[in-house]
Structure formats: C-alpha cells, structure tokens
Design a protein around this motif. Structure first.
Motif, PDB file in Angstrom:
ATOM      1  N   ALA A 172       0.814  -1.213   0.000  1.00 30.14           N
ATOM      2  CA  ALA A 172       0.000   0.000   0.000  1.00 30.14           C
ATOM      3  C   ALA A 172       0.850   1.266   0.000  1.00 30.14           C
ATOM      4  CB  ALA A 172      -0.926   0.003   1.213  1.00 30.14           C
ATOM      5  N   SER A 173       2.090   1.158   0.445  1.00 33.16           N
ATOM      6  CA  SER A 173       2.946   2.330   0.524  1.00 33.16           C
ATOM      7  C   SER A 173       3.761   2.552  -0.750  1.00 33.16           C
ATOM      8  CB  SER A 173       3.911   2.207   1.713  1.00 33.16           C
ATOM      9  OG  SER A 173       4.840   1.157   1.507  1.00 33.16           O
ATOM     10  N   TRP A 174       3.670   1.645  -1.720  1.00 33.66           N
ATOM     11  CA  TRP A 174       4.417   1.779  -2.963  1.00 33.66           C
ATOM     12  C   TRP A 174       3.469   2.257  -4.047  1.00 33.66           C
ATOM     13  CZ3 TRP A 174       5.821  -3.867  -1.823  1.00 33.66           C
ATOM     14  CH2 TRP A 174       6.765  -3.913  -0.782  1.00 33.66           C
ATOM     15  N   LEU A 175       3.650   3.465  -4.479  1.00 33.52           N
ATOM     16  CA  LEU A 175       2.760   4.080  -5.452  1.00 33.52           C
ATOM     17  C   LEU A 175       3.490   4.299  -6.779  1.00 33.52           C
ATOM     18  CD1 LEU A 175       1.318   6.756  -2.983  1.00 33.52           C
ATOM     19  CD2 LEU A 175       0.415   4.458  -3.446  1.00 33.52           C
ATOM     20  N   ASN A 176       2.743   4.363  -7.850  1.00 36.08           N
ATOM     21  CA  ASN A 176       3.228   4.706  -9.177  1.00 36.08           C
ATOM     22  C   ASN A 176       4.656   4.234  -9.465  1.00 36.08           C
ATOM     23  OD1 ASN A 176       0.848   5.832 -10.367  1.00 36.08           O
ATOM     24  ND2 ASN A 176       1.027   7.531  -8.933  1.00 36.08           N
ATOM     25  N   HIS A 177       5.615   5.141  -9.595  1.00 36.37           N
ATOM     26  CA  HIS A 177       6.989   4.767  -9.945  1.00 36.37           C
ATOM     27  C   HIS A 177       7.552   3.668  -9.057  1.00 36.37           C
ATOM     28  CE1 HIS A 177      11.208   5.355  -8.568  1.00 36.37           C
ATOM     29  NE2 HIS A 177      11.492   5.253  -9.859  1.00 36.37           N
ATOM     30  N   ASN A 178       7.413   3.814  -7.761  1.00 33.38           N
ATOM     31  CA  ASN A 178       7.994   2.831  -6.837  1.00 33.38           C
ATOM     32  C   ASN A 178       7.365   1.452  -6.994  1.00 33.38           C
ATOM     33  OD1 ASN A 178       9.725   4.703  -5.791  1.00 33.38           O
ATOM     34  ND2 ASN A 178       8.653   4.963  -3.843  1.00 33.38           N
ATOM     35  N   ARG A 179       6.058   1.403  -7.217  1.00 33.08           N
ATOM     36  CA  ARG A 179       5.408   0.103  -7.326  1.00 33.08           C
ATOM     37  C   ARG A 179       5.839  -0.634  -8.597  1.00 33.08           C
ATOM     38  NH1 ARG A 179      -0.745  -0.184  -7.664  1.00 33.08           N
ATOM     39  NH2 ARG A 179      -0.596   1.351  -6.005  1.00 33.08           N
ATOM     40  N   VAL A 180       6.152   0.107  -9.643  1.00 31.91           N
ATOM     41  CA  VAL A 180       6.642  -0.538 -10.861  1.00 31.91           C
ATOM     42  C   VAL A 180       7.971  -1.246 -10.590  1.00 31.91           C
ATOM     43  CG1 VAL A 180       7.388  -0.185 -13.244  1.00 31.91           C
ATOM     44  CG2 VAL A 180       5.412   1.071 -12.349  1.00 31.91           C
ATOM     45  N   HIS A 181       8.859  -0.578  -9.862  1.00 33.87           N
ATOM     46  CA  HIS A 181      10.118  -1.220  -9.481  1.00 33.87           C
ATOM     47  C   HIS A 181       9.840  -2.497  -8.691  1.00 33.87           C
ATOM     48  CE1 HIS A 181      13.529   1.478 -10.523  1.00 33.87           C
ATOM     49  NE2 HIS A 181      12.578   2.397 -10.605  1.00 33.87           N
ATOM     50  N   ARG A 182       8.878  -2.453  -7.783  1.00 32.79           N
ATOM     51  CA  ARG A 182       8.530  -3.626  -6.970  1.00 32.79           C
ATOM     52  C   ARG A 182       7.911  -4.730  -7.824  1.00 32.79           C
ATOM     53  NH1 ARG A 182      10.583  -3.918  -1.686  1.00 32.79           N
ATOM     54  NH2 ARG A 182      11.066  -1.777  -1.111  1.00 32.79           N
ATOM     55  N   TRP A 183       7.085  -4.352  -8.771  1.00 34.25           N
ATOM     56  CA  TRP A 183       6.430  -5.340  -9.630  1.00 34.25           C
ATOM     57  C   TRP A 183       7.455  -6.104 -10.465  1.00 34.25           C
ATOM     58  CZ3 TRP A 183       5.900  -6.377 -14.853  1.00 34.25           C
ATOM     59  CH2 TRP A 183       4.834  -7.207 -15.220  1.00 34.25           C
ATOM     60  N   ILE A 184       8.469  -5.407 -10.936  1.00 38.97           N
ATOM     61  CA  ILE A 184       9.513  -6.054 -11.742  1.00 38.97           C
ATOM     62  C   ILE A 184      10.404  -6.923 -10.865  1.00 38.97           C
ATOM     63  CG2 ILE A 184      11.533  -5.670 -13.218  1.00 38.97           C
ATOM     64  CD1 ILE A 184      10.144  -2.978 -14.021  1.00 38.97           C
ATOM     65  N   GLY A 185      10.767  -6.416  -9.696  1.00 41.84           N
ATOM     66  CA  GLY A 185      11.578  -7.179  -8.762  1.00 41.84           C
ATOM     67  C   GLY A 185      13.001  -7.386  -9.248  1.00 41.84           C
ATOM     68  N   GLY A 186      13.680  -8.374  -8.648  1.00 38.01           N
ATOM     69  CA  GLY A 186      15.066  -8.643  -9.008  1.00 38.01           C
ATOM     70  C   GLY A 186      15.956  -7.449  -8.772  1.00 38.01           C
ATOM     71  N   VAL A 187      16.833  -7.165  -9.724  1.00 33.21           N
ATOM     72  CA  VAL A 187      17.783  -6.066  -9.536  1.00 33.21           C
ATOM     73  C   VAL A 187      17.094  -4.704  -9.545  1.00 33.21           C
ATOM     74  CG1 VAL A 187      19.687  -7.384 -10.528  1.00 33.21           C
ATOM     75  CG2 VAL A 187      18.347  -5.863 -12.002  1.00 33.21           C
ATOM     76  N   MET A 188      15.850  -4.631  -9.996  1.00 30.08           N
ATOM     77  CA  MET A 188      15.144  -3.343 -10.008  1.00 30.08           C
ATOM     78  C   MET A 188      14.749  -2.874  -8.612  1.00 30.08           C
ATOM     79  SD  MET A 188      14.500  -1.496 -12.817  1.00 30.08           S
ATOM     80  CE  MET A 188      12.822  -0.880 -13.010  1.00 30.08           C
TER      81      MET A 188
END
Length: 288
Positions: free
Chosen positions: A195-211
């Motif tokens: 819930a605390s990861w929005l827009n730009h940050n959540r995309v990094h989380r969705w990709i995962g790994g080195v991102m």
C-alpha cells in the motif's frame, strides 16, 4: 530537429533490434556500467546524510531526465536512429506484454533464482554480465508480478491522481510529503508494504530482481520505465500551464533540508545543469 521517443509496444522489429544492439554495444565498451555506478552514487535516502539529488527529493524528475538524456546520447553515438522507448505500464500490464518479448528485454526470471534466461540480456548469452552493485550473482534477475506475494502495476486512475495535483512539490521536500505531483508520482506513500508503494515505486517492486535497489539500472527496463515517468512530467506541465519546479530557492540555514535538496537554479550533480534548464526539452525530443 527534435527526435521522437515512442511507445515500446509500437516499435517495429527493426527498431527493437537497433535499440537492443546499441545497448549491448555500450555495455561491451564499459560505458553502461558507468551509468549503474552513477545511479548508485546519487541514490541517497531521507535517513542518510548529505544531498539527495536523485530520489526522495524535488530533483527526482530533472535528475532522471538528465540521466536519460545521457544514456540516449550514448546510444545515439552507436546508432543515430535509436531513441529510448517508453513503457506505458497502465496499458501493458502483464508479464507477456511489451516490453517483455524475446527480441527486446526478455521475460521474468526462473523460479529457482530469478535469473532471466530469455531475450538478449540473458546471462547465458554472455553479453550482459552484471558488474556493479551485485550481491547475489552476475546475472540479471526479475520476478515480474512478484510471484510469492503478487502485486499489480499502477492503474490509469492512480497515475491520474498524481497528474491532477497542481503543485510540483511541497515542504519538507522529502519522502514523507502527501501533497505535490513529484512524490505522488515517485511513490513514497504512507503505511507499510504494498500500500505504501505508489506509481513509480510500485513498478520497481512489480519487476523485482535487480530493479529493487540502487543498482536498478542493471536492468535495461529501467530506462523504459523512466522514459514513461519523464513523459508524465511533460503531461503535467501541459496540464498545469505556468506551474514550475519547486522549491524556487534553497531552504535556509536552520532548515532540516538545508544542503539536502536542490532548488530551481542549483546544479544537479554530477552535471553542469539546473532543474530550470531541464524543464523544457521540446528542442531535443518529443513523445509520440
């Protein structure tokens, strides 16, 4: 004449080939790893001391705009037809859509160690060995959608929530602000977990790994993601005519942010350019 950055889903097969080839060329020359080192160096969090040029600060957008331009110039020295495409993650929302094709970025990592085994950046091909910010191995990793605890990419309405804010940024100019376009787009929210990861940050989380870390540049999708973020700044400027980068002047002595953030006319390290000079890019590039 200004060149055009295109939606990755609309690139031709030849455009995809040229983009990949240019990336592999600057990687082979050692130039690409310089970009990884630069991002690591300037990724400074709220809780650390010193200037925060790249993240958790107003300069998030102009710093990454300049960073993208430098990468694009390196690619265009290899092939003048190449530009950085953008990935619209509000439309291409699955691990099977653009940009995860076999001839572009490849797909998600394998279950055992998240190693990417498909596409031109797969470790087995020998063309994309990670050398900077490596903790778990020399291979590119991804976990698209976060298989162990799935999350979704941001939606059009979540992006619109950021774009409707008429103010660029607000005090205290960090990851805690709940108003202002910059942090609504960068995505440091309140609470914990997804819930605390929005827009730009959540995309990094969705990709995962080195991102997930400061060495996220090791994944070429970093550039496609940030080209889309850069496009949102352009769209926000068009929607809110006359709205400018803030703060206009640096916080004074005694302010907790004194010496920690950059005002409109202060230079963005490591370059000799200010946020003011980066607000209008129409003479250099446009978006299709």
């Amino acid at each position: 004449m200004a060149y055009t950055r295109k939606d990755v889903g609309k690139l031709t097969r030849e455009e995809r080939r040229r983009f990949v080839n240019a990336l592999l060329t600057i990687k082979r020359r050692g130039e690409y790893d310089d970009f990884v080192r630069t991002h690591i160096r300037y990724f400074t969090a709220d809780g650390e001391n010193g200037l925060r040029p790249a993240h958790m600060a107003p300069s998030f957008l102009p710093w990454h705009r300049k960073f993208l331009l430098e990468l694009e110039r390196a690619l265009r020295r290899v092939d003048s037809s190449v530009t950085v495409p953008y990935w619209d993650w509000t439309s291409d929302r699955t691990a099977r859509s653009a940009p995860w094709s076999e001839d572009l970025l490849g797909g998600t990592g394998r279950r055992s160690d998240q190693q990417v085994t498909t596409g031109p950046f797969a470790y087995a091909h020998g063309n994309w060995t990670l050398k900077e910010g490596v903790t778990d191995g020399a291979f590119l990793t991804r976990d698209l959608g976060r298989s162990h605890d799935p999350i979704q990419l941001p939606t059009k309405s979540e992006l619109e929530w950021a774009l409707t804010d008429p103010v660029y940024d607000v005090a205290p100019w960090d990851s805690t602000v709940t108003k202002g376009f910059r942090n609504k787009l960068e995505g440091w929210g309140t609470g914990r977990g997804s819930a605390s990861w929005l827009n730009h940050n959540r995309v990094h989380r969705w990709i995962g790994g080195v991102m997930l870390g400061a060495a996220s540049v090791n994944d070429p999708v970093f550039w496609l993601h940030h080209a889309f973020i850069d496009l949102q700044w352009t769209r926000w400027q068009r929607r809110h005519r006359g709205a400018r980068y803030l703060p206009a002047t640096p916080p004074g002595p005694g302010n907790a942010q004194h010496g920690r953030i950059l005002a409109r006319h202060q230079k963005l390290p490591p370059w000799d350019v200010t946020p003011d000079e980066l607000e209008d890019m129409s003479r250099i590039y446009r978006y299709a």
